[in-house]
Structures are given as structure tokens and as C-alpha cells.
Scaffold this motif. Structure first.
Motif, short mmCIF file in Angstrom:
data_model
loop_
_atom_site.label_atom_id
_atom_site.label_comp_id
_atom_site.label_asym_id
_atom_site.label_seq_id
_atom_site.Cartn_x
_atom_site.Cartn_y
_atom_site.Cartn_z
N SER A 118 -3.35 -7.74 -3.83
CA SER A 118 -3.11 -6.33 -3.53
C SER A 118 -1.72 -6.19 -2.92
O SER A 118 -1.12 -7.15 -2.45
CB SER A 118 -4.17 -5.78 -2.58
N SER A 119 -1.23 -4.95 -2.93
CA SER A 119 0.08 -4.67 -2.34
C SER A 119 0.15 -3.18 -2.02
O SER A 119 -0.50 -2.36 -2.67
CB SER A 119 1.20 -5.06 -3.32
N SER A 120 0.95 -2.85 -1.02
CA SER A 120 1.15 -1.46 -0.65
C SER A 120 2.56 -1.31 -0.10
O SER A 120 2.99 -2.10 0.75
CB SER A 120 0.13 -1.03 0.41
N GLY A 121 3.28 -0.33 -0.61
CA GLY A 121 4.66 -0.14 -0.17
C GLY A 121 5.26 1.10 -0.80
O GLY A 121 4.55 1.97 -1.32
N ARG A 122 6.57 1.17 -0.79
CA ARG A 122 7.25 2.38 -1.28
C ARG A 122 7.11 2.54 -2.79
O ARG A 122 7.34 3.61 -3.33
CB ARG A 122 8.71 2.37 -0.88
N HIS A 123 6.75 1.44 -3.49
CA HIS A 123 6.55 1.52 -4.94
C HIS A 123 5.09 1.79 -5.30
O HIS A 123 4.71 1.67 -6.47
CB HIS A 123 7.01 0.23 -5.61
N GLY A 124 4.29 2.14 -4.31
CA GLY A 124 2.89 2.45 -4.57
C GLY A 124 1.98 1.34 -4.09
O GLY A 124 2.42 0.38 -3.44
#
Length: 548
Positions: free
Chosen positions: A58-64
Motif C-alpha cells: 500500500s501507499s499514500s501520498g500526493r500521487h494518491g
């Protein structure tokens, strides 16, 4: 290539956190139903059963944000590996604030030379559709069909014409005099068995049928038939109706299980070929990392990590091979499409020349009639022949009795399978070709044909049942004729009285369709001077040649 994987791509108006929670909950329910251990799932690789791994990242940041789960089940080398992937993805650049959900199921053979096992609709797809407010453009996507009532017609028409939709819309009608609920439960649900996640599903109520068909103009559905409406419906354009295949009640009643697979084949192929939304296409490659070992000596932990990494390396090689195979298949499809485009261009030029010649003949005859004082006759509207075309290729086979000078000796199953692949005007071209062949065969039986079928199509004798000469080939190329494997494919069945071997080399054929990898052909053998019949030994996808 025929579809063998399953792909569902839907969106929801729920925010990423809510959609992810629903997805994870349904994933756990699905895995528990398989009796897998889901008590301690975490990021990285999870061993949830013997020969079953679940990778999560998983990932979360400015690119979604995204969460992705990938399960690999390898019960035996004969079965290979079943790989199931679930992705929940939010893209901050999406002006509609959608959360995307993708489910992929595919089989990867372990043994060389084996084809992947086709994937059916997985349980996780049905669970997600029941739990999430799933949408495709304006339409709601559910696991089962929804009834269209009179007050719903305008809304469904908007969904059909929605330029944003990706999925087909499949609509089943109710036969006259049949209980709607009973028909939906006993027949429609079985016919829609493999469609959840691949299409938006509806049942057209008897009360709504008239208004629906009037509003849709050239694209009706009625009488217990089922119609698949592809994206880009244009209700006002008659030729567009040919893009949206109809399955008749007779085909459904004959074998509802076979009808269900036929209905699913086109949406399944479209789902796998349609480009993914940018939000899903931009996801990074899944690079699984092993879970840290909390117990054991340093050597034991290193040994375990090394074994896990070796497995992951093997999986990466398998993925690379699978992608290379897909690219190879797509290149083969592109090669065939290029060849078909060249053939179609040549046919169009020949047809245009024929049209101009016919146009000049008509003008000459009109002038002669007008000069003779028959002006009204010269410019009267011509009555088109009243031809009732088959509704499906299965129906076409059933109607061979209407063609007394033709005999079908091929494999009916191969011809019926065209119903799951049919596009454009294949069915009408095939029937026109059979009508013309029957007309020719009648003359051939009386030794009055004056040549072969190609000559017949170019002459005046064919005017009652014309067929484009550009779509007729009386022989194969020398390469095909002299290649044992390719020639053998064209050794097609005939009765013993035609040839004691029971087969003849049927190189004469009609070009029923062009423009994709199926490109169907109809192979025939003229035995009019002897048995008084023409034998149709094959009607199906283009047989192999040097380009396929």
C-alpha cells in the motif's frame, strides 16, 4: 486470442478509506470461505495455507493512495498457479472523486505447452458488488440483474448512450405470456451466470418493453431475447445496431449453460483488452518483500529469507514470461489485423469498381426505358428482396433445411461458437453467401452454371441472390496448398459417395469477416455435376495459414 482471464474494473463514490475497509472485509470473507488463515495478515508476504501466499502492499501520498492484495495458489504442477489480484485506488487528480476497484484472476501454467485454464467469475467479485456502491459511468453495477420498469426507461437510455461507460450493458427481455419473475429466476439468472463484474445487467419488464424499443429505435430487444449493448450506442443510426449482438430465446432454451458462456465471452474479451483507467495504469509494479523472521538463529533466518527471495525471483521470471506471451499474442493479432486491413482495402476497391459499373448499367437502362416512353417504370423504386436473416449462427445451422442444394458437413460446435465472437455483419454476410451458393448449386446440378462460383457471382445469373465476388476465393495460396499441416486442416468431410476417403481438399471459401483475429471463413466443395449438391465443410474462424 480467446479470453482466459477475468478482469473487473469499477468505481465507487465512496472515499478511499471506506472502500478499502469494505474491500478488505470482503477479501477476508472470501479467503475464510476457502479455509485460509487470515488471522494475522500484514504488509509483505503472508503464508495463508500450504502453497498459498498473499502479498500486500500500500501507499499514500500526493500521487494518491492504493492498497493491493495478490494471492497465488499453486495446488499442483498440472493445475499451475492461480493468481488473484485486488486493488483499491484513489487518484487526487480525478475530478469526479472516484475510488477505483480492480479484480484480476488468471491461471499461469507450470508445465510447458499447456494453455491457461479459463477463469470464471470469482466469489470476491460478487461479494464486492454486493457490499460496495459500484458504478460504471452513470450505471450502477450489481451482482445480479435489475428490472427496467416504465419509469426507468429514460434513465437506462441515458446509461446506454453514456460516453463514459466502459462496460457492456446486457438486457434480457421477457417472452410474451410468461411470468416475468419466474423467467428472470429460472432463465435469466442462469444465462447471466458468468457476467457479474463484466457488464451491467438488466431485465426488461413487459410493461416497459414497448417504450424502451420505441426510444431505442433500431436497437430493440424482445421475445425472450438477450441483447449486449456495447459502449458507444447510437440509437439514431441503423448500421450501429449490427455492433450489438442479440441472442434469441431459441438459443437460450436449447442450452442455457452454453448460452451463458457465449454471453460472457465478448464482455470478458473487452474487459481484458480495454485500457485501464490512468489511476490504475500508473500503479507501481508489486515488489513483495519477505516478512521478518522473529525467531531462530541468524543462519536460520538468512536461510528462510534466501528461500523466500528465490521463490520471489521465480515468480518475477514467471510474470515476465506471461507478459512476453501477452505481447507476442498481441503482435500476432496486430499482424493478422494488418493483413485483414490490406485485404479489406483491396475488396473495397473491387466493390467500388463493381458499383460504378452497375451504376452505369442502371443509368443506360433507365435512359433506354425513358426513350421508349416508360419513364415511370425507369425511375420507379426497386423492391428489395424480403430476406429473413438468422438471429444467431446456431439459428443459421438450424435453417440449412431452407437450402435444398447445400449440405453442412462441418463441426456445428465450431460454427455455434462464432456467436460469442461475432461482430459487424458476419451473420448476414454468411447467410447471403449461403443463399447465393444454393442458387449456384441448383444451376450446377443441372450443368447450367457455366463456370465456378466466382464466375457465377460476376455474371448476370447471380442477380436474384448476389454475393460480392471480392469475398470469394476459389483456391488457397501455393504455400498453404503445399504445406502438409495447413492442407490437412482444409481436408474437410464429405459423404463417401463424393470421395471414398470421406474428405476432400476444400480450398474454395467465402470471406465472411475481416478486421480481427477471428476473420471467419466458409469453406465449400461443389459436387453439383455428380451428387447435385454443394457441401459446406467449415464455417468458423480463419484456418491457420503462414501468417497465423
Amino acid at each position: 486470442m480467446e479470453p482466459r482471464g477475468y478482469r473487473m474494473v469499477i468505481s465507487t463514490r465512496q472515499d478511499f478509506v471506506t472502500a478499502s475497509a469494505h474491500a478488505e472485509s470482503q477479501l477476508h470473507a472470501w479467503l475464510e470461505g476457502k479455509r485460509y488463515d487470515v488471522t494475522a495478515l500484514d504488509e509483505g508476504r503472508n503464508e495463508i495455507a500450504p502453497h498459498v501466499t498473499l502479498d500486500q502492499d500500500s501507499s499514500s501520498g500526493r500521487h494518491g493512495a492504493y492498497t493491493r492484495w495478490r494471492m497465488r495458489e499453486t495446488p499442483s504442477p498440472q493445475i499451475g498457479t492461480w493468481q488473484s489480484t485486488l486493488v483499491v485506488r484513489a487518484d487526487p487528480q480525478d475530478d469526479q472523486n472516484r475510488t477505483w476497484i480492480q479484480v484480476d484472476i488468471e491461471n499461469r501454467p507450470s508445465l510447458p505447452g499447456r494453455f491457461p485454464t479459463p477463469a470464471n467469475t470469482p466469489g470476491i467479485a460478487r461479494l464486492l458488488l454486493d457490499a460496495i456502491d459500484a458504478r460504471d459511468g452513470l450505471a450502477e453495477v450489481k451482482a445480479g440483474p435489475t428490472f427496467i420498469e416504465p419509469e426507468d426507461v429514460s434513465e437506462v437510455i441515458e446509461e446506454l448512450c453514456d460516453t463514459e461507460r466502459r462496460l457492456p450493458i446486457v438486457i434480457a427481455s421477457i417472452p410474451y405470456g410468461v411470468n416475468a419473475d419466474g423467467w428472470a429466476e429460472s432463465t435469466v439468472e442462469r444465462a447471466f451466470k458468468y457476467l457479474p463484474g463484466l457488464a451491467t445487467l438488466y431485465v426488461l419488464s413487459p410493461e416497459a418493453q414497448l417504450g424502451f424499443n420505441e426510444a431505442l429505435g433500431f436497437h430493440p430487444v424482445f421475445g425472450g431475447g438477450i441483447r449486449t449493448y456495447l459502449p458507444g450506442v447510437d440509437p439514431a443510426w441503423k448500421p450501429d445496431a449490427q455492433r450489438h449482438p442479440v441472442m434469441s430465446r431459441r438459443t437460450i432454451d436449447a442450452h442455457v449453460g452454453r448460452a451463458a458462456k457465449t454471453l460472457a465471452a465478448l464482455p470478458q474479451r473487452l474487459a481484458l483488452r480495454h485500457p485501464l483507467p490512468e489511476a490504475l495504469e500508473s500503479l507501481p509494479i508489486l515488489r513483495t518483500r519477505p516478512r521478518l523472521q522473529a525467531h531462530g538463529s541468524d543462519l536460520e533466518r538468512l536461510t528462510s529469507d534466501n528461500a523466500t527471495l528465490q521463490v520471489m525471483l521465480d515468480e518475477a521470471g514467471e510474470t515476465e514470461a506471461a507478459q512476453a506471451k501477452k505481447i507476442s499474442d498481441l503482435n500476432a493479432d496486430l499482424d493478422v489485423a494488418d493483413l485483414s486491413a490490406d485485404q479489406l482495402r483491396g475488396e473495397n476497391e473491387e466493390l467500388y469498381d463493381q458499383f460504378r459499373t452497375a451504376q452505369r448499367q442502371v443509368r443506360f437502362l433507365q435512359n433506354r426505358l425513358a426513350e421508349a416512353g416508360h419513364h415511370a417504370i425507369a425511375y420507379a423504386a426497386a423492391d428489395a428482396p424480403d430476406i429473413t436473416y438468422p438471429e444467431t449462427f446456431a439459428d443459421l445451422l438450424d435453417r440449412f433445411g431452407e437450402l435444398p442444394y447445400l449440405r453442412f458437413t462441418g463441426k456445428a460446435k465450431t460454427t455455434r461458437e462464432l456467436d460469442s465472437q461475432s461482430v459487424d455483419n458476419w451473420l448476414s454476410v454468411a447467410w447471403d453467401g449461403l443463399l447465393a451458393l444454393n442458387h449456384f448449386a441448383e444451376a450446377s446440378a443441372k450443368n447450367a452454371a457455366g463456370g465456378d462460383f466466382l464466375s457465377w457471382c460476376k455474371g448476370e445469373e447471380s442477380r436474384d441472390h448476389p454475393f460480392p465476388a471480392a469475398k470469394v476465393a476459389m483456391r488457397e495460396s501455393d504455400t498453404v496448398a503445399h504445406n502438409d499441416k495447413l492442407r490437412t486442416e482444409r481436408m474437410l468431410p464429405v459423404p463417401k459417395e463424393v470421395d471414398p476417403a470421406g474428405t476432400v481438399f476444400m480450398q474454395a471459401h467465402l470471406k465472411i469477416g475481416l478486421g480481427n483475429t477471428v476473420a471467419p471463413r466458409l469453406h465449400f466443395y461443389d459436387d453439383g455435376p455428380q451428387t447435385g449438391l454443394v457441401y459446406v465443410g467449415y464455417l468458423g474462424p480463419h484456418l491457420r495459414n503462414t501468417r497465423t
